[in-house]
Write a protein that holds these residues in place. Structure first.
Motif, PDB file in Angstrom:
ATOM      1  N   GLU A 132       0.812  -1.224   0.000  1.00  0.00           N
ATOM      2  CA  GLU A 132       0.000   0.000   0.000  1.00  0.00           C
ATOM      3  C   GLU A 132       0.844   1.271   0.000  1.00  0.00           C
ATOM      4  O   GLU A 132       0.335   2.340  -0.325  1.00  0.00           O
ATOM      5  CB  GLU A 132      -0.952   0.012   1.200  1.00  0.00           C
ATOM      6  N   THR A 133       2.108   1.176   0.378  1.00  0.00           N
ATOM      7  CA  THR A 133       2.970   2.364   0.391  1.00  0.00           C
ATOM      8  C   THR A 133       3.645   2.617  -0.957  1.00  0.00           C
ATOM      9  O   THR A 133       4.239   3.672  -1.156  1.00  0.00           O
ATOM     10  CB  THR A 133       4.076   2.241   1.454  1.00  0.00           C
ATOM     11  N   LEU A 134       3.576   1.636  -1.844  1.00  0.00           N
ATOM     12  CA  LEU A 134       4.281   1.735  -3.117  1.00  0.00           C
ATOM     13  C   LEU A 134       3.579   2.678  -4.084  1.00  0.00           C
ATOM     14  O   LEU A 134       2.351   2.768  -4.068  1.00  0.00           O
ATOM     15  CB  LEU A 134       4.430   0.343  -3.735  1.00  0.00           C
ATOM     16  N   PRO A 135       4.292   3.379  -4.923  1.00  0.00           N
ATOM     17  CA  PRO A 135       5.747   3.386  -4.983  1.00  0.00           C
ATOM     18  C   PRO A 135       6.307   4.251  -3.856  1.00  0.00           C
ATOM     19  O   PRO A 135       5.867   5.373  -3.650  1.00  0.00           O
ATOM     20  CB  PRO A 135       6.049   4.009  -6.342  1.00  0.00           C
ATOM     21  N   ALA A 136       7.205   3.718  -3.130  1.00  0.00           N
ATOM     22  CA  ALA A 136       7.830   4.452  -2.026  1.00  0.00           C
ATOM     23  C   ALA A 136       9.243   3.937  -1.846  1.00  0.00           C
ATOM     24  O   ALA A 136       9.574   2.829  -2.273  1.00  0.00           O
ATOM     25  CB  ALA A 136       7.047   4.261  -0.727  1.00  0.00           C
ATOM     26  N   VAL A 137      10.055   4.747  -1.216  1.00  0.00           N
ATOM     27  CA  VAL A 137      11.384   4.339  -0.777  1.00  0.00           C
ATOM     28  C   VAL A 137      11.410   4.559   0.722  1.00  0.00           C
ATOM     29  O   VAL A 137      11.017   5.621   1.217  1.00  0.00           O
ATOM     30  CB  VAL A 137      12.491   5.147  -1.487  1.00  0.00           C
TER      31      VAL A 137
END
Length: 177
Positions: free
Chosen positions: A89-94
């Motif tokens: 659920e956080t994607l796209p994330a780093v």
């Protein structure tokens, strides 16, 4: 080879001789308490993790840095960037994360290393946003996130272990490098 120097630390790619000290860090129940299901990692699982961290460097152009003390050359643990695939659920994330051996806690090393990793994310990799996914109650990690200028975003639940998670964020255009 990517290497960053801070006043007290070197952040660098992994060496073969980092395996034993990182395995010792991963074998400490206090270090691993807030990570995954809290299980410690043995030498073999640490070796697999190191391999995965190096693969991420090759695939993404960023990854987890080995954190070495300048004064002694000791491996303190890691900090750096990764893609949090375990939380789709956080994607796209780093994500920025850190893990230091217990003997290195409370000395500002994690904050110093994480600050340098955020500078790397902004200045060298051109990222505009970074997250940190922290279990509520992990006060040491929450304090580091706040020192970095991160703010709590949304709350969620770990998809495998079912415990609550807080997603901290920072817009790197506002990061005080």
């Amino acid at each position: 080879m990517t290497e960053i120097h801070t006043p007290r630390l070197t952040l660098r790619r992994w060496h073969d001789d980092d395996l034993a000290p990182m395995a010792e860090i991963n074998a400490d129940p206090r270090v691993m308490h807030w990570i995954g299901d809290g299980s410690v990692l043995d030498l073999h699982r640490t070796e697999e993790a190191l391999g995965g961290w190096e693969e991420e460097w090759d695939e993404e152009g960023f990854g987890l840095f080995a954190v070495e003390l300048l004064a002694s050359g000791e491996l303190a643990g890691f900090t750096g960037l990764s893609v949090p695939e375990y939380l789709p659920e956080t994607l796209p994330a780093v994500e920025i994360s850190w893990r230091l051996g217990q003997s290195f806690w409370g000395q500002g090393y994690a904050s110093e290393a994480a600050h340098a990793a955020l500078e790397f994310a902004l200045q060298d990799r051109g990222l505009d946003r970074v997250v940190s996914i922290i279990r509520p109650g992990d006060e040491a990690s929450e304090n580091i996130a706040h020192k970095l200028g991160m703010v709590p975003g949304h709350a969620t639940t770990h998809p495998v272990h079912g415990y609550p998670l807080q997603v901290y964020t920072i817009d790197l255009t506002e990061f005080d490098a």
